[in-house]
Enzyme design. Structure first.
Site, PDB file in Angstrom:
ATOM      1  N   GLU A 164     -12.061  -9.573   3.471  1.00 27.86           N
ATOM      2  CA  GLU A 164     -11.225  -8.940   4.503  1.00 27.86           C
ATOM      3  C   GLU A 164     -10.868  -7.519   4.061  1.00 27.86           C
ATOM      4  O   GLU A 164     -10.259  -7.321   3.011  1.00 27.86           O
ATOM      5  CB  GLU A 164      -9.941  -9.767   4.698  1.00 27.86           C
ATOM      6  CG  GLU A 164      -8.965  -9.160   5.706  1.00 27.86           C
ATOM      7  CD  GLU A 164      -7.662  -9.964   5.840  1.00 27.86           C
ATOM      8  OE1 GLU A 164      -7.393 -10.833   4.984  1.00 27.86           O
ATOM      9  OE2 GLU A 164      -6.919  -9.711   6.803  1.00 27.86           O
ATOM     10  N   ASP A 185      -9.518  -8.357  10.449  1.00 23.05           N
ATOM     11  CA  ASP A 185      -8.121  -8.574  10.838  1.00 23.05           C
ATOM     12  C   ASP A 185      -7.791  -7.520  11.892  1.00 23.05           C
ATOM     13  O   ASP A 185      -8.039  -6.330  11.682  1.00 23.05           O
ATOM     14  CB  ASP A 185      -7.219  -8.427   9.597  1.00 23.05           C
ATOM     15  CG  ASP A 185      -5.749  -8.709   9.892  1.00 23.05           C
ATOM     16  OD1 ASP A 185      -5.192  -8.048  10.794  1.00 23.05           O
ATOM     17  OD2 ASP A 185      -5.151  -9.564   9.218  1.00 23.05           O
ATOM     18  N   HIS A 245      -8.989 -12.567  11.718  1.00 25.82           N
ATOM     19  CA  HIS A 245      -7.558 -12.788  11.584  1.00 25.82           C
ATOM     20  C   HIS A 245      -6.967 -12.168  12.827  1.00 25.82           C
ATOM     21  O   HIS A 245      -6.908 -10.937  12.937  1.00 25.82           O
ATOM     22  CB  HIS A 245      -6.993 -12.067  10.356  1.00 25.82           C
ATOM     23  CG  HIS A 245      -6.906 -12.948   9.158  1.00 25.82           C
ATOM     24  ND1 HIS A 245      -6.383 -12.513   7.967  1.00 25.82           N
ATOM     25  CD2 HIS A 245      -7.239 -14.257   8.980  1.00 25.82           C
ATOM     26  CE1 HIS A 245      -6.427 -13.513   7.104  1.00 25.82           C
ATOM     27  NE2 HIS A 245      -6.943 -14.575   7.688  1.00 25.82           N
ATOM     28  N   ASP A 252       1.888  -7.249  11.964  1.00 24.96           N
ATOM     29  CA  ASP A 252       1.777  -8.702  12.056  1.00 24.96           C
ATOM     30  C   ASP A 252       2.760  -9.321  13.053  1.00 24.96           C
ATOM     31  O   ASP A 252       3.374 -10.357  12.785  1.00 24.96           O
ATOM     32  CB  ASP A 252       1.898  -9.349  10.669  1.00 24.96           C
ATOM     33  CG  ASP A 252       0.658  -9.095   9.826  1.00 24.96           C
ATOM     34  OD1 ASP A 252      -0.422  -9.521  10.240  1.00 24.96           O
ATOM     35  OD2 ASP A 252       0.767  -8.445   8.762  1.00 24.96           O
ATOM     36  N   HIS A 273      -6.060  -4.253  10.861  1.00 24.49           N
ATOM     37  CA  HIS A 273      -6.529  -3.515   9.690  1.00 24.49           C
ATOM     38  C   HIS A 273      -7.412  -2.310   9.987  1.00 24.49           C
ATOM     39  O   HIS A 273      -8.227  -1.917   9.160  1.00 24.49           O
ATOM     40  CB  HIS A 273      -7.254  -4.473   8.741  1.00 24.49           C
ATOM     41  CG  HIS A 273      -6.313  -5.404   8.037  1.00 24.49           C
ATOM     42  ND1 HIS A 273      -6.662  -6.161   6.954  1.00 24.49           N
ATOM     43  CD2 HIS A 273      -5.004  -5.683   8.276  1.00 24.49           C
ATOM     44  CE1 HIS A 273      -5.623  -6.872   6.545  1.00 24.49           C
ATOM     45  NE2 HIS A 273      -4.611  -6.609   7.342  1.00 24.49           N
ATOM     46  N   ASP A 283      -3.143 -14.740  11.997  1.00 22.36           N
ATOM     47  CA  ASP A 283      -2.441 -14.110  10.872  1.00 22.36           C
ATOM     48  C   ASP A 283      -1.310 -13.229  11.394  1.00 22.36           C
ATOM     49  O   ASP A 283      -1.516 -12.066  11.707  1.00 22.36           O
ATOM     50  CB  ASP A 283      -3.442 -13.281  10.038  1.00 22.36           C
ATOM     51  CG  ASP A 283      -2.775 -12.669   8.803  1.00 22.36           C
ATOM     52  OD1 ASP A 283      -1.655 -13.064   8.465  1.00 22.36           O
ATOM     53  OD2 ASP A 283      -3.401 -11.792   8.167  1.00 22.36           O
ATOM     54  N   ASP A 294       0.091  -2.243  10.785  1.00 24.31           N
ATOM     55  CA  ASP A 294      -0.289  -3.647  10.609  1.00 24.31           C
ATOM     56  C   ASP A 294       0.971  -4.509  10.514  1.00 24.31           C
ATOM     57  O   ASP A 294       1.260  -5.105   9.493  1.00 24.31           O
ATOM     58  CB  ASP A 294      -1.138  -3.761   9.329  1.00 24.31           C
ATOM     59  CG  ASP A 294      -1.624  -5.168   9.082  1.00 24.31           C
ATOM     60  OD1 ASP A 294      -1.825  -5.901  10.062  1.00 24.31           O
ATOM     61  OD2 ASP A 294      -1.804  -5.532   7.899  1.00 24.31           O
ATOM     62  N   TRP A 324      -8.854 -11.505   0.311  1.00 24.27           N
ATOM     63  CA  TRP A 324      -8.161 -10.248   0.608  1.00 24.27           C
ATOM     64  C   TRP A 324      -7.352  -9.839  -0.614  1.00 24.27           C
ATOM     65  O   TRP A 324      -6.541 -10.608  -1.113  1.00 24.27           O
ATOM     66  CB  TRP A 324      -7.215 -10.382   1.812  1.00 24.27           C
ATOM     67  CG  TRP A 324      -6.400  -9.120   1.967  1.00 24.27           C
ATOM     68  CD1 TRP A 324      -6.851  -7.898   2.355  1.00 24.27           C
ATOM     69  CD2 TRP A 324      -5.017  -8.956   1.649  1.00 24.27           C
ATOM     70  NE1 TRP A 324      -5.838  -6.974   2.307  1.00 24.27           N
ATOM     71  CE2 TRP A 324      -4.699  -7.590   1.879  1.00 24.27           C
ATOM     72  CE3 TRP A 324      -4.007  -9.808   1.188  1.00 24.27           C
ATOM     73  CZ2 TRP A 324      -3.425  -7.074   1.682  1.00 24.27           C
ATOM     74  CZ3 TRP A 324      -2.729  -9.298   0.981  1.00 24.27           C
ATOM     75  CH2 TRP A 324      -2.443  -7.933   1.234  1.00 24.27           C
ATOM     76  N   LYS A 340      -9.138  -3.550   4.706  1.00 24.95           N
ATOM     77  CA  LYS A 340      -7.876  -3.033   5.230  1.00 24.95           C
ATOM     78  C   LYS A 340      -7.844  -1.518   5.096  1.00 24.95           C
ATOM     79  O   LYS A 340      -8.561  -0.952   4.258  1.00 24.95           O
ATOM     80  CB  LYS A 340      -6.720  -3.683   4.443  1.00 24.95           C
ATOM     81  CG  LYS A 340      -5.353  -3.445   5.038  1.00 24.95           C
ATOM     82  CD  LYS A 340      -4.321  -4.379   4.429  1.00 24.95           C
ATOM     83  CE  LYS A 340      -2.937  -4.046   4.950  1.00 24.95           C
ATOM     84  NZ  LYS A 340      -1.919  -5.015   4.545  1.00 24.95           N
TER      85      LYS A 340
HETATM   86  C1  RNT Z   1      -2.733  -8.626   4.777  1.00 27.32           C
HETATM   87  C2  RNT Z   1      -3.861  -9.487   5.234  1.00 27.32           C
HETATM   88  C3  RNT Z   1      -3.869 -10.889   4.720  1.00 27.32           C
HETATM   89  C4  RNT Z   1      -2.490 -11.555   4.713  1.00 27.32           C
HETATM   90  C5  RNT Z   1      -2.526 -13.040   4.470  1.00 27.32           C
HETATM   91  C6  RNT Z   1      -1.188 -13.579   4.162  1.00 27.32           C
HETATM   92  O1  RNT Z   1      -2.657  -7.440   5.425  1.00 27.32           O
HETATM   93  O2  RNT Z   1      -3.918  -9.484   6.612  1.00 27.32           O
HETATM   94  O3  RNT Z   1      -4.798 -11.622   5.414  1.00 27.32           O
HETATM   95  O4  RNT Z   1      -1.811 -11.307   5.901  1.00 27.32           O
HETATM   96  O5  RNT Z   1      -3.471 -13.339   3.540  1.00 27.32           O
HETATM   97 ZN    ZN Z   2      -5.262 -10.806   7.530  1.00 27.48          ZN
END
Ligand code: RNT
Ligand code: ZN
Length: 416
Positions: free
Chosen positions: A225, A258, A285, A295, A261, A325, A293, A185, A227
């Site tokens: 990955e 993810d 993820h 998290d 994303h 994640d 996003d 990523w 985004k």
């Molecule tokens: C960021 C991505 C990525 C990170 C990690 C820490 O938006 O999701 O995967 O969160 O690599």
């Molecule tokens: Zn991620």
């Protein structure tokens, strides 16, 4: 002594053709890759003071792990409360550099810098270690770019970092006789409208080709990955969804989805079967985006349950690599870690306890009235009794709050 609630629930499930013993056995074999970065707000062990690359941890709950020793201790505490088969998901920024600190950079990292993590994971009986090159929180990011930088010195540094990471991962794979997923990523992108969207993508493509040239196909599973945007990177992301999916398909590697994303009306649960139609492996993820996003810590919500269903009802547990994640610094970090992991396990167990054949049959017969009513009644099954039994068989209980609070009193509060 037999657990009466479980015995009664087992019968209720058996009546609709679900074998709860098989469900619990299956769950124990599905590995979940647990990210190391919930413990320290994604700062790593290289001395970074803040996060870059468009990601952010918010909150100032006391007790962040600041050293290798603290992070090992907290990770161990968290893992001890997580049922089922676990892997460790490491970022390159968690290298234990020792006397190499200040002497080498990320392009010089080797397996020896992760030897303590290997020992740690072995001691905990983990299934393996997955790995991530770290393309953020580093002075060699230039104008927000890494692998797609027009500055050849910058771009080649990050290619070397990627190649070093793939080599490390091959050793991790061998050490556990279990291939290591390497997730690529890059935060590369622009805050404002770019004048050229193609050139950075062509450079990223070239960099990925250079990175992946000659990687160990036996022990490494590379993934890209994508985004949509990050904080400060709102207008353009080089590694977009189309870019990553096409790159993965063309190069024969894997996509990592993810859950944070995509645009808020898109569902990753729906993307899983789309990819399963074309790929042998799909990586995830699992996160919880709240309006962006963000998290947030994963909880047992509808989308998580649907993701688990897509894995289970397509018999894809061996194809979908589940990774977590999320990073929240506003609550106790160990509780955050365990809550998210357990939510994933709960969703999988619930999916394993659903009568998918009956539901699929209703759909294929076009009996949508039956499908709707069946789906609603399945929601009322005594799933909690199966969950508690699953935990009890691993000497765990649903309530782990007091246990972590004791650890907070004894260990985390000392960190001032
Ligand atoms: C960021 C991505 C990525 C990170 C990690 C820490 O938006 O999701 O995967 O969160 O690599
Ligand atoms: Zn991620």
């Amino acid at each position: 002594m037999k657990n009466e609630r479980y015995e009664s629930a087992k019968k209720i499930y058996a009546d609709i053709g679900v074998n709860t013993e098989k469900a619990m056995d299956a769950l124990k074999e599905i590995p979940v890759s647990v990210h190391c970065w919930q413990g320290d707000d994604v700062l790593g062990l290289e001395g970074a003071q803040n996060l870059t690359g468009g990601i952010q941890t918010t909150g100032s709950y006391p007790g962040r792990a600041r050293t290798k020793e603290e992070l090992f201790a907290d990770t161990e505490k968290a893992f001890s409360l997580m049922p089922g088969k676990k892997r460790l998901n490491l970022h390159a920024s968690y290298a234990v550099l020792g006397k190499d600190r200040g002497r080498i950079d990320r392009d010089g990292y080797e397996i020896k810098h992760f030897a303590e993590w290997v020992d740690f994971a072995k001691r905990l009986g983990l299934d393996g270690i997955d790995f991530n090159p770290t393309f953020f929180a580093h002075p060699k990011m230039k104008d927000g770019l890494t692998l797609s930088s027009p500055d050849e010195q910058v771009r080649s540094f990050w290619v070397r970092h990627g190649r070093a990471s793939l080599k490390i991962a091959a050793e991790l794979g061998k050490a556990f006789s279990s291939p290591s997923l390497v997730n690529i990523w890059t935060p590369d992108g622009y805050k404002d409208v770019p004048a050229d969207r193609l050139s950075p993508r062509l450079r990223l493509k070239k960099s990925l080709d250079e990175m992946l040239d000659g990687y160990d196909e036996k022990w490494v599973i590379p993934a890209v990955e994508s985004k949509v945007f990050g904080i400060g990177v709102e207008s353009y992301t080089v590694g977009s969804s189309e870019f990553c999916q096409n790159y993965a398909a063309g190069r024969g590697i894997c996509c990592l989805l993810d859950t944070g994303h995509y645009h808020p009306t898109e569902y990753v649960s729906d993307k899983i079967p789309s990819l399963l139609a074309f790929y042998d492996t799909v990586a995830l993820h699992v996160s919880r985006p709240v309006r962006w996003d963000s998290d947030h810590v994963v909880v047992l919500d509808d989308e998580l349950r649907e993701i688990a269903r897509e894995i289970v009802r397509n018999d894809a547990a061996a194809k979908v690599r589940i990774g977590l994640d999320y990073f929240d610094a506003s609550v106790n970090r160990i509780i955050a870690w365990v809550t998210g992991h357990r939510a994933m396990q709960k969703a999988l167990l619930a999916a394993l306890c659903e009568p998918h054949d009956l539901l699929k049959q209703a759909q294929s017969e076009g009996d949508f009235t039956r499908l709707m009513t069946l789906r609603e009644s399945v929601k009322m099954l005594p799933f909690a009794d199966i969950w508690n039994e699953y935990l009890a068989r691993q000497n765990l209980a649903d309530d782990f709050y007091a246990d972590v609070m004791k650890y907070e009193e004894k260990v985390l509060k000392e960190r001032v």
